[in-house]
Design a protein around this motif. Structure first.
Motif, PDB file in Angstrom:
ATOM      1  N   GLU A 302      10.870 -62.951   0.906  1.00  0.00           N
ATOM      2  CA  GLU A 302      11.405 -62.920   2.388  1.00  0.00           C
ATOM      3  C   GLU A 302      12.180 -64.564   2.479  1.00  0.00           C
ATOM      4  O   GLU A 302      12.279 -64.655   3.282  1.00  0.00           O
ATOM      5  N   ALA A 303      12.116 -65.277   0.864  1.00  0.00           N
ATOM      6  CA  ALA A 303      12.499 -66.088   0.934  1.00  0.00           C
ATOM      7  C   ALA A 303      14.150 -66.252   1.054  1.00  0.00           C
ATOM      8  O   ALA A 303      14.848 -67.759   0.034  1.00  0.00           O
ATOM      9  N   GLU A 304      14.711 -65.443   0.437  1.00  0.00           N
ATOM     10  CA  GLU A 304      15.943 -65.232  -0.190  1.00  0.00           C
ATOM     11  C   GLU A 304      17.001 -65.674   0.463  1.00  0.00           C
ATOM     12  O   GLU A 304      18.050 -66.235  -0.408  1.00  0.00           O
ATOM     13  N   HIS A 305      16.943 -65.799   1.812  1.00  0.00           N
ATOM     14  CA  HIS A 305      17.996 -66.710   1.764  1.00  0.00           C
ATOM     15  C   HIS A 305      18.021 -68.154   2.948  1.00  0.00           C
ATOM     16  O   HIS A 305      18.599 -68.638   2.948  1.00  0.00           O
ATOM     17  N   VAL A 306      17.345 -68.569   2.107  1.00  0.00           N
ATOM     18  CA  VAL A 306      16.434 -69.866   1.929  1.00  0.00           C
ATOM     19  C   VAL A 306      17.058 -70.907   0.803  1.00  0.00           C
ATOM     20  O   VAL A 306      17.280 -70.470   0.026  1.00  0.00           O
ATOM     21  N   GLU A 307      18.383 -71.437   1.198  1.00  0.00           N
ATOM     22  CA  GLU A 307      19.459 -71.554   0.284  1.00  0.00           C
ATOM     23  C   GLU A 307      19.731 -72.559  -0.209  1.00  0.00           C
ATOM     24  O   GLU A 307      20.121 -73.468  -0.889  1.00  0.00           O
ATOM     25  N   TYR A 308      19.216 -73.683   1.072  1.00  0.00           N
ATOM     26  CA  TYR A 308      19.003 -74.847   0.575  1.00  0.00           C
ATOM     27  C   TYR A 308      17.770 -75.984   0.773  1.00  0.00           C
ATOM     28  O   TYR A 308      17.147 -75.272   1.721  1.00  0.00           O
ATOM     29  N   LEU A 309      17.657 -77.352   0.484  1.00  0.00           N
ATOM     30  CA  LEU A 309      16.130 -77.314   0.758  1.00  0.00           C
ATOM     31  C   LEU A 309      16.612 -78.632   1.189  1.00  0.00           C
ATOM     32  O   LEU A 309      17.410 -79.581   0.208  1.00  0.00           O
ATOM     33  N   LEU A 310      16.149 -79.727   2.018  1.00  0.00           N
ATOM     34  CA  LEU A 310      16.528 -80.593   2.228  1.00  0.00           C
ATOM     35  C   LEU A 310      14.990 -81.905   2.905  1.00  0.00           C
ATOM     36  O   LEU A 310      14.323 -81.570   3.578  1.00  0.00           O
ATOM     37  N   ILE A 311      15.014 -82.920   1.688  1.00  0.00           N
ATOM     38  CA  ILE A 311      13.619 -83.572   2.324  1.00  0.00           C
ATOM     39  C   ILE A 311      14.450 -85.179   2.877  1.00  0.00           C
ATOM     40  O   ILE A 311      14.998 -85.897   2.526  1.00  0.00           O
ATOM     41  N   ALA A 312      13.865 -85.319   3.601  1.00  0.00           N
ATOM     42  CA  ALA A 312      13.688 -86.235   4.369  1.00  0.00           C
ATOM     43  C   ALA A 312      12.815 -87.831   4.542  1.00  0.00           C
ATOM     44  O   ALA A 312      12.606 -88.122   5.266  1.00  0.00           O
ATOM     45  N   GLY A 313      12.963 -87.902   3.112  1.00  0.00           N
ATOM     46  CA  GLY A 313      12.132 -89.103   2.832  1.00  0.00           C
ATOM     47  C   GLY A 313      11.068 -89.094   1.484  1.00  0.00           C
ATOM     48  O   GLY A 313       9.990 -87.816   2.147  1.00  0.00           O
ATOM     49  N   ASP A 314       9.823 -90.387   1.768  1.00  0.00           N
ATOM     50  CA  ASP A 314       8.823 -90.385   1.075  1.00  0.00           C
ATOM     51  C   ASP A 314       8.200 -89.140   0.688  1.00  0.00           C
ATOM     52  O   ASP A 314       7.742 -88.097  -0.012  1.00  0.00           O
ATOM     53  N   MET A 315       9.330 -89.197  -1.333  1.00  0.00           N
ATOM     54  CA  MET A 315       9.569 -88.165  -2.687  1.00  0.00           C
ATOM     55  C   MET A 315       7.744 -88.558  -3.027  1.00  0.00           C
ATOM     56  O   MET A 315       7.200 -87.565  -3.184  1.00  0.00           O
ATOM     57  N   VAL A 316       7.409 -89.608  -2.799  1.00  0.00           N
ATOM     58  CA  VAL A 316       6.248 -90.573  -3.222  1.00  0.00           C
ATOM     59  C   VAL A 316       5.544 -91.318  -2.998  1.00  0.00           C
ATOM     60  O   VAL A 316       5.448 -91.565  -1.977  1.00  0.00           O
ATOM     61  N   GLU A 317       4.089 -91.052  -3.469  1.00  0.00           N
ATOM     62  CA  GLU A 317       3.647 -92.398  -1.965  1.00  0.00           C
ATOM     63  C   GLU A 317       4.012 -93.963  -2.829  1.00  0.00           C
ATOM     64  O   GLU A 317       3.803 -94.218  -1.591  1.00  0.00           O
TER      65      GLU A 317
END
Length: 526
Positions: A302-317
């Protein structure tokens, strides 16, 4: 086994005389036994091969499997199927079944290997991702008065250039010398807004020549727009000078705006990007199970076309971000928080492109624009060779312009504007205001800390196709003049601090954007 460092794998291959493609390194690092996979790849590579390719590695791993006795218990079982339940909103779908790390085949996946039985095989040759206007490595501000003058002057010049064609702009010194009763226009930065004794609105606008008062009568149709004004934003007004030319009676008010003629860009193929933020690893309330369900789903068909992951901050606490935060930390050392985050990131398929920017909980300066992480933190977060840039960042993903901004200024917008125009329950409406003002943090001196630089990196010089924020821990999305605005929620359940300030987070959601159509589906992994 968690994935080995790609840098270590590449170094080991180099010691055997091989250069290697990124895909080859990722395949070796994601194998059940990376050391054995490395030895096989070196052993079976053609004698004349100078560059080890993904095909060489796949062939080596296939040979390795042929050497083992066929044992059905030695294979991964299918798992993590979608539960089929839907939210009341048809664009929100259910996530995958729960899985715990370390529980064998059904456990959380490592890089390039999930538990669904489906093998991702994207055509990475068609990928394209780049970032424009990154403050990282470009910061020159010293905090002196002249630096602030320079950045505000740059803001004015950039935004006034977008407004001057809409009014007959005349500098403030020219207005003061004009005959009374004449038509006039002015482009200026909002210096002050206050109501008069009769209920009218007096707006002081400042340009490079001075300050000029502008009066909006309460019975004018534009009076409602005054509610949307923030200090330090740039607007244009048109109207008539008073008889003594000491004030401008405003007939029209203009924001820099997204042009009504704007047409968004799209990708040339069917490809998707996951937009997330506010992971908050290190908090006692980090939702590890939801994260495992999300990353497990990324390994499914179902997710085979998800090729990018964009993370908009606060990776850690983070540490010391709010009062008594130590009482709510699961990991109290900031570097150990990033090490843990890097381990969680390894669950994402190894073929995905990952790009991240910092937020106010991350170990960078609080003042915006925020540079990307320093080398020590980059070395810790080595999984996937993730791209790390500053906040904000304008990202070009296969032709689609995504403006990534963590979103601290949303607190300011929501506090200053009427609830109907900006609220935590509908964070995308506050984002509409920033698009209208063409600036991600217009107001200076409030909740948002701004660093003076040679230029104002916070101006939206280009209209983005997608505006992606986080920070407020609320899920919301919509379109403003064809621009998609999405606040992606978080991966942290409600903390005691959030409860004390009435923040009820939307946690465990993953907005998935089709880059070819700009349609969006939100998956719920909570």
């Amino acid at each position: 086994m968690p994935m080995e460092s790609p840098a270590r794998i590449a170094s080991a291959l180099a010691s055997h005389g091989f250069n290697a493609s990124r895909e080859a390194v990722t395949l070796i690092a994601g194998a059940d036994d990376p050391d054995a996979a490395l030895a096989l790849a070196v052993e079976t590579a053609p004698d004349d091969a100078l560059v080890l390719t993904a095909e060489h590695v796949k062939s080596a791993l296939d040979r390795g499997r042929d050497r083992r006795l066929a044992d059905p218990d030695d294979r991964d079982d299918a798992g993590g199927a979608a539960d089929g339940t839907a939210d009341t909103d048809p664009s929100v779908s259910g996530g995958t079944g729960a899985s715990e790390p370390g529980d064998g085949p059904g456990g959380a996946p490592v890089e390039t290997k999930g538990s669904s039985g489906f093998v991702r095989d994207p055509d990475t040759s068609k990928r394209s991702i780049s970032v424009a206007r990154d403050i990282t490595g470009q910061s020159t501000g010293t905090g002196e008065y002249k630096d602030f003058v320079r950045v505000f002057r740059d803001r004015y010049e950039k935004l006034s250039g977008q407004l001057r064609g809409r009014v007959n702009h005349r500098p403030t010194d020219s207005l003061r010398a004009s005959p009374g009763g004449a038509d006039a226009g002015l482009v200026g930065m909002v210096n002050d807004v206050r109501s008069t004794a009769n209920g009218h609105w007096l707006i002081e606008l400042e340009d490079t020549k001075g300050v000029f008062p502008c009066l909006v009568m309460k019975d004018k149709g534009i009076a409602d727009l005054v509610d949307e004004l923030l200090l330090d934003e740039v607007i244009a007004v048109d109207g008539t000078l008073a008889d003594d030319a000491g004030i401008l009676f405003v007939d029209s008010l203009h924001f820099p705006e997204v042009p009504r003629t704007y047409q968004p860009n799209t990708a040339d193929r069917h490809v998707q990007a996951a937009l997330i933020s506010d992971v908050h690893v290190g908090s006692q309330e980090f939702m590890a199970d939801a994260w495992h369900r999300f990353t497990d789903w990324l390994h499914t068909e179902e997710a085979e076309h998800v090729e990018y992951l964009l993370i908009a901050g606060d990776m850690v606490e983070g540490v010391g971000v709010y009062p008594n935060q130590d009482d709510e930390l699961d990991i109290i050392d900031i570097y150990e928080q990033y090490e843990a985050f890097s381990e969680y990131l390894k669950e994402v398929p190894g073929d995905m492109e990952i790009l991240m920017i910092p937020g106010n909980h991350d170990a960078v300066r609080l003042a915006e624009p925020q540079p990307g992480f320093d080398e020590e933190l980059r070395d810790i977060m080595s999984a996937h060779d993730a791209r790390i840039h500053g906040n904000p960042a304008l990202v070009d993903v296969e032709g689609v312009k995504v403006l990534m901004y963590h979103g601290v200024s949303l607190d300011e917008v929501i506090a200053e504007l009427p609830e109907a125009k900006a609220s935590y329950e509908e964070p995308h409406k506050a984002m509409y205001q920033l698009l209208k003002k063409r600036h991600v943090a217009p107001q200076f001196g409030g909740k948002t800390r701004v660093a003076p630089e040679e230029e104002d990196y916070l101006v939206m010089e280009e209209v983005p196709d997608v505006f992606h924020t986080g920070h407020v821990h609320k899920l919301g999305w919509g379109k403003y003049r064809r621009v998609i605005a999405v606040n992606s929620g978080c991966w942290q359940a409600q903390t005691d601090f959030q409860k004390s300030v009435n923040i009820d987070p939307d946690a465990g959601f993953a907005p998935i954007l089709d880059l070819d159509t700009l349609s969006m589906t939100v998956h719920d992994f909570n």
